[in-house]
Design an enzyme around this catalytic site. Structure first.
Site, mmCIF file in Angstrom:
data_model
loop_
_atom_site.group_PDB
_atom_site.id
_atom_site.type_symbol
_atom_site.label_atom_id
_atom_site.label_comp_id
_atom_site.label_asym_id
_atom_site.label_seq_id
_atom_site.Cartn_x
_atom_site.Cartn_y
_atom_site.Cartn_z
ATOM 1 N N LYS A 108 0.849 -1.190 0.000
ATOM 2 C CA LYS A 108 0.000 0.000 0.000
ATOM 3 C C LYS A 108 0.877 1.230 0.000
ATOM 4 C CE LYS A 108 -4.459 0.888 0.106
ATOM 5 N NZ LYS A 108 -5.549 0.015 -0.373
HETATM 6 P P1 NAD Z 1 -13.118 7.557 -2.958
HETATM 7 O O1 NAD Z 1 -12.151 8.611 -2.624
HETATM 8 O O2 NAD Z 1 -13.528 7.356 -4.376
HETATM 9 O O3 NAD Z 1 -14.475 7.772 -2.106
HETATM 10 C C1 NAD Z 1 -14.480 7.896 -0.717
HETATM 11 C C2 NAD Z 1 -15.886 8.309 -0.278
HETATM 12 O O4 NAD Z 1 -15.920 8.310 1.162
HETATM 13 C C3 NAD Z 1 -16.279 9.721 -0.717
HETATM 14 O O5 NAD Z 1 -17.660 9.741 -1.010
HETATM 15 C C4 NAD Z 1 -15.986 10.560 0.535
HETATM 16 O O6 NAD Z 1 -16.754 11.752 0.600
HETATM 17 C C5 NAD Z 1 -16.402 9.580 1.607
HETATM 18 N N1 NAD Z 1 -15.813 9.899 2.924
HETATM 19 C C6 NAD Z 1 -14.538 10.251 3.213
HETATM 20 N N2 NAD Z 1 -14.415 10.517 4.525
HETATM 21 C C7 NAD Z 1 -15.644 10.292 5.081
HETATM 22 C C8 NAD Z 1 -16.172 10.387 6.384
HETATM 23 N N3 NAD Z 1 -15.406 10.778 7.403
HETATM 24 N N4 NAD Z 1 -17.478 10.076 6.588
HETATM 25 C C9 NAD Z 1 -18.259 9.688 5.564
HETATM 26 N N5 NAD Z 1 -17.823 9.581 4.296
HETATM 27 C C10 NAD Z 1 -16.542 9.887 4.055
HETATM 28 O O7 NAD Z 1 -12.520 6.200 -2.337
HETATM 29 P P2 NAD Z 1 -12.883 4.697 -2.737
HETATM 30 O O8 NAD Z 1 -11.920 4.215 -3.741
HETATM 31 O O9 NAD Z 1 -14.366 4.581 -2.978
HETATM 32 O O10 NAD Z 1 -12.488 3.960 -1.369
HETATM 33 C C11 NAD Z 1 -13.384 3.872 -0.274
HETATM 34 C C12 NAD Z 1 -12.911 2.743 0.626
HETATM 35 O O11 NAD Z 1 -12.903 1.517 -0.109
HETATM 36 C C13 NAD Z 1 -11.485 2.885 1.183
HETATM 37 O O12 NAD Z 1 -11.452 2.303 2.467
HETATM 38 C C14 NAD Z 1 -10.670 2.057 0.214
HETATM 39 O O13 NAD Z 1 -9.450 1.603 0.807
HETATM 40 C C15 NAD Z 1 -11.631 0.918 -0.030
HETATM 41 N N6 NAD Z 1 -11.378 0.160 -1.262
HETATM 42 C C16 NAD Z 1 -11.335 0.769 -2.470
HETATM 43 C C17 NAD Z 1 -11.127 -0.006 -3.607
HETATM 44 C C18 NAD Z 1 -11.158 0.592 -4.993
HETATM 45 O O14 NAD Z 1 -11.102 -0.183 -5.965
HETATM 46 N N7 NAD Z 1 -11.288 1.898 -5.146
HETATM 47 C C19 NAD Z 1 -10.941 -1.380 -3.506
HETATM 48 C C20 NAD Z 1 -10.989 -1.978 -2.233
HETATM 49 C C21 NAD Z 1 -11.219 -1.191 -1.129
#
Ligand code: NAD
Length: 418
Positions: A108
């Site tokens: 990561k």
């Molecule tokens: P992103 O940046 O596209 O979206 C994050 C979302 O969470 C946004 O809507 C943001 O406003 C919201 N957010 C941030 N802080 C917040 C808070 N304090 N309270 C409520 N909402 C909040 O990110 P993403 O890629 O969708 O990732 C989200 C999660 O999923 C992370 O934990 C990431 O590690 C995990 N994840 C992502 C992927 C991927 O393919 N993108 C894969 C596996 C896991």
């Protein structure tokens, strides 16, 4: 390494590993090997801002384990990124790759930056400088990046270009989640969310409940939560509430997700969507729904919030949304938790497909990818659910145990050098 703060992501990851080590009966030496990251880099990332001033940002890359293949894991841009969080996320990637049976270890990276406060040009400069600083660690055979919170396909294109320019030729397999035009994979953008809906459907089916008609609340409306809302709605579930960092919206009759998407594209937030009532993030987590999908950040279900959860299933879209104390409260209240290392593994599965396609320079159709993803997610769910049933474990303990065992087996068979 100093012990992590109580309730932090690394504390949670350590507790989960300790539970799996206990189940597997491993000794302290093997436990320590599984807990310690193999390699990490801390880098300073100097940035020339558009106004001519210079700022120095902190960046990290951690390879938790590389015994089964290259490190694999996202790049996060978030103001609160720090080394222990990156270590936790890297460790979860290791177990996740084991659960879905990929020939990868876990890695990561992150930069402590709030991307919303920077121009596109500044983000490009940060990405290119960070990439060149961590260049000795990454590569298609040793560590492959993908988007995470605050980064996207464009970020991956800059990483790929910076790496390729340094090497003198184009190397698409150094990143996944890049745009189609430079060797990305069909289906990657929605893969995490599609995988999440597949395992939700499988978990509901185990209880004899169809996905159609179930009520769903989703925290986080980014790459994971936004597409999950779309896919849940397409498959007949009723998405009654969603939120982001600015607040949330609720409509018990079901949100019109395509219109909500349009609203978010226009305003940057779900807040203010006309056909719904406002709701806070805390209220969303406590809604009386069938499925709650935390898909934003770590640690939101803890000793203060998890006791209020009324959903029957918590399906973890985010990495590490539930702390150890939160897990205990959910278990006490018979809430079934489909853990992150299984529920959000669809992204790394299609990242793997993208890497395979880039290495063989032959690209598959969207349908081939969708079918292969569904097959792998169902297989992974079955493996986890069967172990949980057989050994009377939670789905989390079963999933982490499967991941840990794969890595430990590789350590034992390869032997300890020298
Ligand atoms: P992103 O940046 O596209 O979206 C994050 C979302 O969470 C946004 O809507 C943001 O406003 C919201 N957010 C941030 N802080 C917040 C808070 N304090 N309270 C409520 N909402 C909040 O990110 P993403 O890629 O969708 O990732 C989200 C999660 O999923 C992370 O934990 C990431 O590690 C995990 N994840 C992502 C992927 C991927 O393919 N993108 C894969 C596996 C896991």
């Amino acid at each position: 390494m100093a012990p992590p703060a109580t309730g932090s992501a690394l504390d949670t990851a350590h507790a989960q590993l300790a539970a799996a080590v206990d189940i597997l009966g491993y000794d302290d030496g093997l436990h320590t090997m599984l807990r310690m990251p193999r390699r990490e880099m801390h880098v300073a990332v100097p940035l020339r801002r558009d106004d001519g001033t210079t700022e120095v940002l902190h960046g990290f890359r951690v390879q938790h384990n590389v015994s089964l293949g290259p490190g694999k894991g996202g790049l996060r841009y978030h103001p609160r990124v720090e080394i222990d969080e990156v270590r936790a996320l890297a460790m979860w990637m290791t177990w996740k790759c084991g659960v879905v049976n990929l020939p990868y270890g876990g890695a990561k990276g992150g930069v402590a930056i709030d991307p919303r406060g920077y121009s596109i040009g500044e983000l490009e400069r940060v990405t290119r400088r960070y990439t060149s600083e961590i260049m000795p660690m990454i590569g298609p055979d040793n560590d492959i990046m993908a988007p995470d919170m605050g980064t996207d396909a464009q970020t991956m294109a800059w990483v790929m270009d910076t790496y390729s320019v340094a090497k003198g030729y184009t190397i698409p397999a150094v990143v996944t989640g890049k745009p189609l035009a430079v060797g990305g994979s069909l289906g990657r953008g929605t893969a995490t969310s599609a995988g999440l809906v597949h395992v939700t459907a499988a978990a509901l089916a185990d209880a004899g409940v169809p996905l159609e008609g179930t009520t769903v609340a989703i925290q986080g409306f980014g790459k994971v939560g936004g597409h999950a809302a779309e896919i849940f709605a397409e498959r007949g579930a009723k998405v009654v509430a969603v939120s982001d960092q600015y607040g949330g919206v609720r409509n018990d009759a079901g949100l019109d997700v395509p219109r909500l998407m349009e609203h978010v594209r226009g305003t940057g937030s779900v807040v203010g969507f006309g056909e719904a009532d406002p709701i806070t993030n805390a209220e969303l987590l406590a809604l009386d729904v069938d499925v709650l999908a935390p898909a934003a950040i770590e640690g939101v279900l803890d000793e203060h919030t998890a006791g209020a959860v009324r959903a029957r299933w918590v399906v973890e879209g985010a990495n590490g949304p539930t702390t150890e104390a939160g897990d205990a409260l959910l278990a006490k209240n018979d809430v079934i938790v489909v853990p992150d290392v299984l529920a959000n593994a669809g992204g790394v599965v299609v990242s793997y497909f993208e890497w395979v396609q880039a290495n063989q320079t032959y690209w598959w159709t969207e349908q081939e990818i969708a079918e292969k993803l569904e097959h792998r997610m169902h297989q992974a769910y079955r493996g986890v659910a069967e172990l949980a049933r057989r050994e009377d474990l939670s789905l989390r303990d079963a999933a982490i145990t499967i991941g840990v065992q794969k890595v430990a087996e590789a350590h034992q068979i390869r032997g300890l050098y020298p």
